[in-house]
Enzyme design. Structure first.
Site, PDB file in Angstrom:
ATOM      1  N   ASP A 131       0.804  -1.226   0.000  1.00 28.81           N
ATOM      2  CA  ASP A 131       0.000   0.000   0.000  1.00 28.81           C
ATOM      3  C   ASP A 131       0.836   1.276   0.000  1.00 28.81           C
ATOM      4  O   ASP A 131       0.336   2.338  -0.368  1.00 28.81           O
ATOM      5  CB  ASP A 131      -0.931   0.028   1.214  1.00 28.81           C
ATOM      6  N   ALA A 190      -3.598   5.505 -18.027  1.00 28.34           N
ATOM      7  CA  ALA A 190      -5.045   5.483 -17.786  1.00 28.34           C
ATOM      8  C   ALA A 190      -5.608   6.897 -17.829  1.00 28.34           C
ATOM      9  O   ALA A 190      -4.886   7.884 -17.641  1.00 28.34           O
ATOM     10  CB  ALA A 190      -5.343   4.831 -16.441  1.00 28.34           C
ATOM     11  N   ASN A 218     -11.628   5.968 -28.305  1.00 28.61           N
ATOM     12  CA  ASN A 218     -12.739   5.014 -28.375  1.00 28.61           C
ATOM     13  C   ASN A 218     -12.826   4.109 -27.154  1.00 28.61           C
ATOM     14  O   ASN A 218     -13.649   3.204 -27.098  1.00 28.61           O
ATOM     15  CB  ASN A 218     -12.655   4.180 -29.656  1.00 28.61           C
ATOM     16  N   ARG A 250     -17.271  -1.977 -18.111  1.00 26.50           N
ATOM     17  CA  ARG A 250     -16.805  -3.240 -17.540  1.00 26.50           C
ATOM     18  C   ARG A 250     -15.970  -2.956 -16.295  1.00 26.50           C
ATOM     19  O   ARG A 250     -15.398  -1.883 -16.145  1.00 26.50           O
ATOM     20  CB  ARG A 250     -15.958  -4.025 -18.547  1.00 26.50           C
TER      21      ARG A 250
END
Length: 326
Positions: A131, A190, A218, A250
């Site tokens: 973490d 991302a 897309n 998803r």
């Protein structure tokens, strides 16, 4: 060096890649400095039940490359009670152990701090958690390996997200800290990261995703820290599905995959440095400190400081992700 002649090593809490490298380093550095070493199995549970074995140099041969921990790890309710800690102390004394090296996260260091206060036992902590949430150290053992595991997974998810023109929410570990999600998002390219340190509303995400599609993106990938403060990936995915059904959404939850695997070179070197430094600290009569690393230098951090203070996420990294994901 005081009266320390024998040390005990244990790993506690969630496992992290590089723990074995730390066990190896502590054992061999101790033996090099003339100390006897005892391995304590299954964390504090082994201290309570007496699962303790003498370690020689050969006991830690060929483990630096292994994930997990050869000492095993477990939660121990008994150790949270005064009676359980008394049993642990009695077993420690019976085995001739004078000091402890504890490899684990904040819960493990909290246990060490309480034990040290009650029985005046010298305890040295090593930050072992994927973490990366312990205050007083730039990085923790296992974090780099977990980050690379996330990167590898997201790279693969990107392939299918692009092929099907989908929006993926990828949930990563981190508990109440967003280091894995934020840095995983930057490293993987991302489009966004949802972390507990900063609130993110669905309409903010939607506007961001819209902008991406307007610019011929897309597909999109959003990394989400597993924290209760964020609600996790399923929470955001369901809200986006309900409010914006035009998106094909998803969810992938990486889960315990992030805790496994052979440690990276960075984690092996970090664990080796911290493990050797733990013995240096014992030889210097240090007690009740975590061994950390700041600006590539070894530091001793009091348990109280490492446990009680929150480690902040750097705002500039949040800005970097925002700027690069347009």
């Amino acid at each position: 060096m005081g009266t320390v002649k024998c040390i005990g090593i244990l790993t506690s809490g969630g496992d992290a890649p590089g723990m074995n490298a730390a066990i190896r380093a502590v054992t061999r550095a101790a033996i090099y400095n003339g100390l006897q070493v005892k391995g304590i199995y299954r964390g504090y549970k082994g201290l309570v039940t007496g699962e303790i074995k003498e370690f020689k140099s050969q006991n830690v041969s060929n483990i630096i490359q292994l994930g997990g921990t050869i000492l095993k790890t477990a939660r121990c309710k008994e150790f949270t009670t005064p009676e359980g800690r008394q049993l642990a102390y009695d077993n420690m004394k019976r085995e001739g152990i004078d000091a402890l090296v504890i490899i684990g996260g904040d819960g493990s260091l909290t246990g060490a701090r309480i034990f040290a206060q009650e029985f005046d036992v010298p305890c040295i902590g090593l930050p072992g958690t994927i973490d990366n949430d312990l205050y007083g150290t730039d990085t923790t053992i296992g974090y780099d390996t977990a980050l690379n595991t996330i990167l590898d997974a997201v790279d693969k998810i990107r392939d299918t997200a692009t092929s099907h023109e989908r929006l993926f929410f990828v949930e990563v570990m981190g508990r109440d800290a967003g280091f894995l999600a934020l840095n995983g998002a930057i490293a993987s390219g991302a489009e966004a990261a949802i972390i507990p340190e900063f609130s993110t509303e669905v309409d903010q995400l939607e506007e961001f995703i819209k902008n991406g599609f307007r610019k011929s993106k897309n597909s999109s990938i959003v990394l989400v820290a597993e924290s209760e403060l964020t609600g996790g990936a399923m929470h955001y995915a369901e809200r986006v599905k309900n409010e914006y059904p035009q998106y094909d959404v998803r969810v992938t939850i990486l889960g315990h995959l992030q805790r496994g695997g052979s440690p990276t070179a960075h984690d092996r070197i970090l664990a080796s440095r911290l493990g050797a430094a733990a013995i240096d600290a014992i030889m210097e009569d240090q007690r009740n400190v975590m061994i950390g690393i700041e600006h590539d230098e070894i530091v001793y951090v009091p348990f109280s400081k490492a446990i009680k203070n929150d480690k902040p996420v750097k705002r500039d990294l949040v800005n970097v992700l925002k700027e690069l994901s347009i």
